[in-house]
Scaffold this motif. Structure first.
Motif, PDB file in Angstrom:
ATOM      1  N   GLY A  21       0.547  -1.350  -0.100  1.00 49.53           N
ATOM      2  CA  GLY A  21      -0.087   0.064   0.166  1.00 49.53           C
ATOM      3  C   GLY A  21       1.124   1.381  -0.008  1.00 49.53           C
ATOM      4  N   SER A  22       2.116   1.272   0.827  1.00 51.58           N
ATOM      5  CA  SER A  22       3.071   2.410   0.854  1.00 51.58           C
ATOM      6  C   SER A  22       3.441   2.509  -0.311  1.00 51.58           C
ATOM      7  CB  SER A  22       4.227   2.122   1.941  1.00 51.58           C
ATOM      8  OG  SER A  22       3.413   1.809   3.229  1.00 51.58           O
ATOM      9  N   ILE A  23       3.610   1.836  -0.917  1.00 51.47           N
ATOM     10  CA  ILE A  23       4.389   1.685  -2.782  1.00 51.47           C
ATOM     11  C   ILE A  23       3.659   2.352  -3.668  1.00 51.47           C
ATOM     12  CG2 ILE A  23       5.666   0.035  -4.638  1.00 51.47           C
ATOM     13  CD1 ILE A  23       6.640  -1.607  -2.475  1.00 51.47           C
ATOM     14  N   LEU A  24       2.161   1.951  -3.435  1.00 55.53           N
ATOM     15  CA  LEU A  24       1.877   2.070  -4.169  1.00 55.53           C
ATOM     16  C   LEU A  24       0.878   3.550  -4.033  1.00 55.53           C
ATOM     17  CD1 LEU A  24      -0.855   1.958  -6.982  1.00 55.53           C
ATOM     18  CD2 LEU A  24      -2.595   1.002  -4.586  1.00 55.53           C
ATOM     19  N   THR A  64       8.575   5.314   0.302  1.00 54.90           N
ATOM     20  CA  THR A  64       8.368   3.761   0.607  1.00 54.90           C
ATOM     21  C   THR A  64       8.929   4.415   2.168  1.00 54.90           C
ATOM     22  OG1 THR A  64       7.584   3.158  -0.731  1.00 54.90           O
ATOM     23  CG2 THR A  64       8.007   1.462   0.807  1.00 54.90           C
ATOM     24  N   TYR A  65       9.465   3.632   2.052  1.00 58.43           N
ATOM     25  CA  TYR A  65      11.158   4.348   3.662  1.00 58.43           C
ATOM     26  C   TYR A  65      10.608   4.981   4.694  1.00 58.43           C
ATOM     27  CZ  TYR A  65      15.610   3.717   6.042  1.00 58.43           C
ATOM     28  OH  TYR A  65      16.614   3.648   7.338  1.00 58.43           O
ATOM     29  N   GLY A 138       3.261  10.162   7.483  1.00 56.91           N
ATOM     30  CA  GLY A 138       4.924   9.734   6.469  1.00 56.91           C
ATOM     31  C   GLY A 138       4.712   9.548   5.247  1.00 56.91           C
ATOM     32  N   LEU A 139       3.701   9.597   4.511  1.00 57.38           N
ATOM     33  CA  LEU A 139       3.729  10.245   3.036  1.00 57.38           C
ATOM     34  C   LEU A 139       3.078  11.613   2.938  1.00 57.38           C
ATOM     35  CD1 LEU A 139       2.982   9.462   0.389  1.00 57.38           C
ATOM     36  CD2 LEU A 139       0.021   9.540   0.915  1.00 57.38           C
ATOM     37  N   TYR A 140       2.875  12.288   3.359  1.00 57.87           N
ATOM     38  CA  TYR A 140       2.598  13.902   3.433  1.00 57.87           C
ATOM     39  C   TYR A 140       4.069  14.227   3.554  1.00 57.87           C
ATOM     40  CZ  TYR A 140       0.958  18.639   3.455  1.00 57.87           C
ATOM     41  OH  TYR A 140       0.577  19.691   3.415  1.00 57.87           O
ATOM     42  N   GLU A 168      15.762   5.080  12.698  1.00 56.49           N
ATOM     43  CA  GLU A 168      15.416   3.935  13.185  1.00 56.49           C
ATOM     44  C   GLU A 168      14.599   2.420  13.012  1.00 56.49           C
ATOM     45  OE1 GLU A 168      13.955   1.844  16.543  1.00 56.49           O
ATOM     46  OE2 GLU A 168      14.906   3.779  16.428  1.00 56.49           O
ATOM     47  N   LEU A 169      14.092   3.439  11.130  1.00 59.66           N
ATOM     48  CA  LEU A 169      13.751   2.009  10.593  1.00 59.66           C
ATOM     49  C   LEU A 169      15.567   0.938  10.028  1.00 59.66           C
ATOM     50  CD1 LEU A 169      11.804   0.914   9.103  1.00 59.66           C
ATOM     51  CD2 LEU A 169      11.904   2.085   6.450  1.00 59.66           C
TER      52      LEU A 169
END
Length: 199
Positions: A21-24, A64-65, A138-140, A168-169
């Motif tokens: 979903g993040s990739i999309l 995405t990251y 995160g997206l914004y 952190e990721l």
């Protein structure tokens, strides 16, 4: 956001599907706004990013990251929200100074929205942003970072603004893969904020 909110209520969406979903979301951003990262301040990488398909793939991975980065720090009341608010403050100032008043204004709006949520989230946790909130934040913020990357500003400034969720990721990925020898998608309680909270 939709996958995140379903996960928040049902706990039934797999990590792989949420990453998809993040990739999309990243693909939609790139196609709709026709924005991508063309420079990271390292000459040899910049020469590759001149080619639009590599630039699009790199941008997709970055969005995405950052989306996943904000989700992974959302394990302590107020942490993801405060990180997002600080990032948005710096970004809104930079955008204003660069003459992008529209995105600067919307960033300020989002800051006040998040402050309203923070009032009830920290420290008692009366409400939570959940996966859906972390994903949309995160997206914004990653989208704003890409818009900033196209302006006359050093990519290292953007990297500094996003250093905590990025670190952190990265740390969690290495720990799970190299030390714990388990799936990088399997959650745990060994994040930096979890360890500090114990003490």
């Amino acid at each position: 956001f939709l996958l995140g909110i379903i996960e928040d209520f049902t706990q039934s969406i797999s990590p792989k599907l949420r990453i998809l979903g993040s990739i999309l979301s990243a693909v939609i951003f790139i196609l709709v706004f026709e924005k991508s990262i063309l420079s990271v301040g390292i000459e040899k990488i910049d020469q590759v990013l001149i080619q639009y398909h590599f630039s699009y793939i790199f941008t997709l991975l970055c969005i995405t990251y950052i989306i996943q980065g904000f989700n992974i720090i959302d394990g302590l009341n107020g942490l993801s929200l405060i990180t997002a608010i600080l990032a948005l403050i710096f970004m809104s100032i930079l955008l204003y100074e660069l003459g992008d008043f529209v995105n600067s204004k919307f960033s300020v709006y989002l800051i006040f929205i998040l402050l309203g949520v923070l009032f009830f989230n920290f420290p008692l946790g009366k409400i939570f942003i959940g996966d859906s909130g972390a994903y949309i934040i995160g997206l914004y913020i990653s989208s704003l970072a890409i818009i900033l990357s196209g302006c006359d500003i050093s990519p290292f400034v953007i990297a500094q603004i996003l250093i905590y969720p990025s670190y952190e990721l990265f740390r969690s990925f290495l720990r799970r893969f190299m030390i714990d020898k388990k799936s990088v998608l399997q959650p745990d309680r060994k994040h930096l904020h979890s360890i500090l909270h114990i003490y």
